[in-house]
Design a protein around this motif. Sequence first.
Motif, PDB file in Angstrom:
ATOM      1  N   ASP A   1      52.200 -22.895  50.258  1.00 41.89           N
ATOM      2  CA  ASP A   1      50.753 -23.135  50.366  1.00 41.89           C
ATOM      3  C   ASP A   1      49.917 -21.894  50.080  1.00 41.89           C
ATOM      4  N   SER A   2      50.478 -20.705  50.387  1.00 41.34           N
ATOM      5  CA  SER A   2      49.703 -19.473  50.194  1.00 41.34           C
ATOM      6  C   SER A   2      49.920 -18.853  48.810  1.00 41.34           C
ATOM      7  N   SER A   3      50.827 -19.400  48.029  1.00 41.63           N
ATOM      8  CA  SER A   3      51.111 -18.837  46.693  1.00 41.63           C
ATOM      9  C   SER A   3      50.291 -19.590  45.654  1.00 41.63           C
ATOM     10  N   THR A   4      49.039 -19.187  45.540  1.00 49.90           N
ATOM     11  CA  THR A   4      48.105 -19.942  44.698  1.00 49.90           C
ATOM     12  C   THR A   4      47.723 -19.221  43.405  1.00 49.90           C
ATOM     13  N   ASP A   5      48.046 -17.935  43.287  1.00 48.92           N
ATOM     14  CA  ASP A   5      47.721 -17.226  42.049  1.00 48.92           C
ATOM     15  C   ASP A   5      48.960 -17.189  41.156  1.00 48.92           C
ATOM     16  N   PRO A   6      48.796 -16.986  39.857  1.00 55.94           N
ATOM     17  CA  PRO A   6      49.940 -17.035  38.926  1.00 55.94           C
ATOM     18  C   PRO A   6      51.067 -16.084  39.280  1.00 55.94           C
ATOM     19  N   LEU A   7      50.719 -14.854  39.726  1.00 62.12           N
ATOM     20  CA  LEU A   7      51.758 -13.866  39.998  1.00 62.12           C
ATOM     21  C   LEU A   7      52.635 -14.272  41.178  1.00 62.12           C
ATOM     22  N   SER A   8      52.006 -14.566  42.319  1.00 67.10           N
ATOM     23  CA  SER A   8      52.799 -14.901  43.510  1.00 67.10           C
ATOM     24  C   SER A   8      53.512 -16.240  43.334  1.00 67.10           C
ATOM     25  N   PHE A   9      52.860 -17.199  42.650  1.00 67.49           N
ATOM     26  CA  PHE A   9      53.513 -18.500  42.479  1.00 67.49           C
ATOM     27  C   PHE A   9      54.727 -18.387  41.563  1.00 67.49           C
TER      28      PHE A   9
ATOM     29  N   PHE B   1      44.337   4.480  45.793  1.00 73.67           N
ATOM     30  CA  PHE B   1      43.389   3.363  45.700  1.00 73.67           C
ATOM     31  C   PHE B   1      43.976   2.217  44.883  1.00 73.67           C
ATOM     32  N   GLN B   2      44.682   2.541  43.803  1.00 72.45           N
ATOM     33  CA  GLN B   2      45.297   1.507  42.968  1.00 72.45           C
ATOM     34  C   GLN B   2      46.445   0.814  43.711  1.00 72.45           C
ATOM     35  N   LYS B   3      47.215   1.599  44.420  1.00 77.01           N
ATOM     36  CA  LYS B   3      48.384   1.081  45.136  1.00 77.01           C
ATOM     37  C   LYS B   3      47.980   0.046  46.183  1.00 77.01           C
ATOM     38  N   GLU B   4      46.803   0.242  46.774  1.00 80.73           N
ATOM     39  CA  GLU B   4      46.351  -0.656  47.836  1.00 80.73           C
ATOM     40  C   GLU B   4      45.842  -1.987  47.305  1.00 80.73           C
ATOM     41  N   LYS B   5      45.648  -2.090  45.992  1.00 77.51           N
ATOM     42  CA  LYS B   5      45.142  -3.328  45.394  1.00 77.51           C
ATOM     43  C   LYS B   5      46.290  -4.235  44.979  1.00 77.51           C
ATOM     44  N   PRO B   6      46.087  -5.539  44.980  1.00 78.45           N
ATOM     45  CA  PRO B   6      47.092  -6.438  44.403  1.00 78.45           C
ATOM     46  C   PRO B   6      47.310  -6.100  42.929  1.00 78.45           C
ATOM     47  N   GLN B   7      48.495  -6.394  42.437  1.00 74.84           N
ATOM     48  CA  GLN B   7      48.866  -6.028  41.068  1.00 74.84           C
ATOM     49  C   GLN B   7      47.841  -6.501  40.053  1.00 74.84           C
ATOM     50  N   MET B   8      47.378  -7.729  40.202  1.00 76.04           N
ATOM     51  CA  MET B   8      46.490  -8.308  39.198  1.00 76.04           C
ATOM     52  C   MET B   8      45.066  -7.737  39.256  1.00 76.04           C
ATOM     53  N   LEU B   9      44.751  -6.994  40.335  1.00 76.31           N
ATOM     54  CA  LEU B   9      43.398  -6.430  40.463  1.00 76.31           C
ATOM     55  C   LEU B   9      43.354  -4.939  40.165  1.00 76.31           C
ATOM     56  N   ARG B  10      44.479  -4.375  39.779  1.00 77.56           N
ATOM     57  CA  ARG B  10      44.506  -2.942  39.491  1.00 77.56           C
ATOM     58  C   ARG B  10      43.788  -2.626  38.172  1.00 77.56           C
ATOM     59  N   THR B  11      43.211  -1.416  38.126  1.00 74.92           N
ATOM     60  CA  THR B  11      42.396  -1.037  36.963  1.00 74.92           C
ATOM     61  C   THR B  11      42.891   0.283  36.376  1.00 74.92           C
ATOM     62  N   VAL B  12      44.181   0.397  36.195  1.00 76.43           N
ATOM     63  CA  VAL B  12      44.777   1.640  35.704  1.00 76.43           C
ATOM     64  C   VAL B  12      44.237   2.025  34.339  1.00 76.43           C
ATOM     65  N   GLU B  13      44.070   1.053  33.463  1.00 75.01           N
ATOM     66  CA  GLU B  13      43.577   1.365  32.119  1.00 75.01           C
ATOM     67  C   GLU B  13      42.172   1.944  32.158  1.00 75.01           C
ATOM     68  N   LEU B  14      41.324   1.439  33.068  1.00 75.30           N
ATOM     69  CA  LEU B  14      39.972   1.978  33.195  1.00 75.30           C
ATOM     70  C   LEU B  14      40.010   3.427  33.685  1.00 75.30           C
ATOM     71  N   ILE B  15      40.908   3.697  34.612  1.00 72.20           N
ATOM     72  CA  ILE B  15      41.034   5.068  35.124  1.00 72.20           C
ATOM     73  C   ILE B  15      41.494   6.000  34.007  1.00 72.20           C
ATOM     74  N   LYS B  16      42.493   5.586  33.245  1.00 75.58           N
ATOM     75  CA  LYS B  16      43.024   6.431  32.171  1.00 75.58           C
ATOM     76  C   LYS B  16      41.964   6.771  31.125  1.00 75.58           C
ATOM     77  N   SER B  17      41.042   5.841  30.907  1.00 77.40           N
ATOM     78  CA  SER B  17      40.027   6.055  29.865  1.00 77.40           C
ATOM     79  C   SER B  17      38.786   6.788  30.384  1.00 77.40           C
ATOM     80  N   HIS B  18      38.746   7.061  31.686  1.00 72.50           N
ATOM     81  CA  HIS B  18      37.572   7.740  32.257  1.00 72.50           C
ATOM     82  C   HIS B  18      37.564   9.220  31.833  1.00 72.50           C
ATOM     83  N   PRO B  19      36.416   9.759  31.414  1.00 71.58           N
ATOM     84  CA  PRO B  19      36.356  11.160  30.952  1.00 71.58           C
ATOM     85  C   PRO B  19      36.806  12.160  32.017  1.00 71.58           C
ATOM     86  N   GLU B  20      36.522  11.884  33.279  1.00 69.98           N
ATOM     87  CA  GLU B  20      36.902  12.831  34.325  1.00 69.98           C
ATOM     88  C   GLU B  20      38.412  12.809  34.589  1.00 69.98           C
ATOM     89  N   PHE B  21      39.077  11.717  34.217  1.00 66.84           N
ATOM     90  CA  PHE B  21      40.539  11.703  34.356  1.00 66.84           C
ATOM     91  C   PHE B  21      41.157  12.666  33.345  1.00 66.84           C
TER      92      PHE B  21
END
Length: 823
Positions: A274-282, A54-74
């Motif tokens: 024209d399509s590189s509008t976010d900080p990471l891709s630009f 699920f994380q891999k399918e998200k763009p880098q800037m939208l990943r929530t790895v830290e939230l997953i690591k802090s989840h009690p079920e993880f």
Amino acid sequence: MMRYSNVFLSNRDQVLEQLGICADEDQVFEVVGKNKAKLNENHVGCAVGMLWQFQKEKPQMLRTVELIKSHPEFLTLRVLAENKIELMGDVMLVDMLYNILRLSVDPCDSLVQHLVSEAWLRLCRFPMSSLSKFAVCLSDQHLQHSPLMGQITNILNQKLSSIDDARILTILMICVSPLVSPTLRDKLINKADCVLDTMDPSHYNNPRRMVQFLRNIKYSYRPLLEKCNHNLLHNVPLMDAENLGIILGLYQSLQFNNCDFRLAAKQRLIELVDSSTDPLSFTKLFVTLAPMAGLDTKERLESIALILADELNAQQALAVAETLEEIHSRNLLLIQKIASVIHKNLQVYRSMELARVTQAMILLHYQSPEFFTKLRNILVHFLQYSVYPYEVTMLTRVLSMLPSPRLDTSVISRVDAVLPQCNLNDLNTFAVVIAKWLRNDPSYRHSTPIKYVRLLQTLNHCGRERLCKADRLDLLLEELKYMSGEWFEEMLLKETMVTLQRLKGQISWTNVPELSLFLTRINYLCAPLMDSIASATMEDINKMHYSSMYATLLPFAVLNYDSPRVDELFDICIQHFLPHISSFDPHLLVLFGYTLAVADCFPEDMVREIFNVDFLAKLDSQLETLPDALNMRIRLRLMELNRAVCLECPEFQVPWFHERYCQQLHKKGNGFITPVQQQIHKMLGEVLGGVNCAKAAVFTPYFYRVDFECVLDRHRKALSYSEQSQLQIPGDGEVRWGLDSVGKERSELPQGAQRIAVDFLDTKSFCKNSRHMKGEAMMRKRHLEILGYHVVQIPHFEWNSMELSTQDAWKEYLRKKIFTELP
């Protein structure tokens, strides 16, 4: 029927079914929470794998790895995984380790440690796909040099013939690259070459990894590089800015500059603006495109960067700053904004990143005492605790770039401690730094402080000792690759040449280009080494790549070395590269053509290839993508080659098309006459019978600049020099003399008269270790003689010698040069 239905339901794994229909991380954790008591190793492996997917399918800037690591079920999953390691199959074990590391679990965590330990026990039975994934996990933990990676390298060596999957092969190649022997290196390259022919050509990451492997082992193997480039070139339309940037960076590291790929990459990057509008891709686009973009595109990119500047993170701001420095940007507002972002994040950067920050901001001429004071304090802090020679070298070098009221004793102590561990290149860096410290030390005006004396003594000792202990030519050449400066020339140059001669038995076709480039760069003529280069080349010419002929012949042309075998060497090398002439990169072919021209060698096929409209158009397109300094150098060499061909090979009927270019160069020139030239001019006036008999700084046709020109009549009497009597080329390209004082064209000199060109030859015209004249000075003499001059050359060592220490001696010297040597 009911009984069979119950059996069917009991065989179904309801937990796996529930996990299989989860659409996000929260649903996975919900299933885990409801079924803790039922979870087996398969459930745990599936859940962790889905979390990473699920994380891999998200763009880098939208990943929530830290939230997953802090989840009690993880945490539940981690505990269960550690308890069930021995129950896991081989594939699941490696997948679990891979996914856990991707979810940013610390490598020191007990789960990771236990997974690695268990994998080590099972290593020999892993399928190659799992072995490659496990190798990636070790690399992620910085274990590239570990005994465990050594075992993987051994397994790869044993099972190489069974690997047909390009992805598995190339991943393993990169992971084991620090440990490969020359024998395994060659086996891997041959296998990669075979796999390229059978793999899906759209999977461009495989050839990219092959190029990365060559970069890692510092081996520019051209046949594989060109094969990989052929695949990558066809896939450029599918690539994003990140992939293009990676490939161009790898090519640069390998000194592989492919014109077609650069032009295709540039076009693709422009399409992505024209399509590189976010900080990471630009940021990735900006870093890759800006250095090879035209002025309009650069301004557009800088405008976008200005808008996004406040959104950049620390690493993105650093990348933009370095690119602004590379393109010599003077956009002060953008520089200020980027500097502000960097200033806010100074505490975030690691030591080497801070070194890059320092260099970029200094070279951008950024002005902020507060910024640099804070930066300096952080750099000193890092330096005091650093134990790595390369890190101490870099931090010390950038610290010396900063203005400083005093030098910390801790810095000197740290430098002194690492000197014995440094390679020659690092020692050379410290020599430059110490020289700068000396100049800036107020007490240096009176005497050299003892702290610097001791450092210099240690530096000299370490340099000489490293040369004495050198026993492998290839490793020595790698260290010498970027050596330059006063310390090297004064303290180590002679010892270096002694060492190279001691190791000349190791000269082979594989290191001939590198050694040739080194000898050319240091301007040192060593006959035994040159003869060994010639012998090794002629012996194994068929093993050498055609592109290496340029570097191989370079010192023979530039240093004007001649021996009984040199003509044979040139003939063999020219015949080796001519069948591939159309494959040469345009700018390299121009450089090669000029080098051969210096050696008075003009292969007709090469001349016709270069002075072809299609070739020149392609060269122009390529030059637009190259750095300004290289662009200017290639244009100058093209002009000089054009001039040489027009003068020495008129039968080729190549037109002179650099008139306007030369006029522009002339306007940009400073026309400065040195004190020595002023002295010679005055003496010439006395020898010839008046200052008006010698003209200074005269331009000939094809724009050679002669230091002094005079005309002797048939009685060897100097004629008064007319302001208009210099050579000119009119629009029809025919060489003619200028106009006399009454405006009448003089197509020739008076009968029996002779034009004299007097040139002062400074140290640049001679080899460093001798009075042997270099190739360019010889070519210039040939060309001036073709233009009708009698050429008088005044070497610096003769003019400045003890024998010529009086006015009368100088005049007699000039008189003899001009009148006695005149035919």
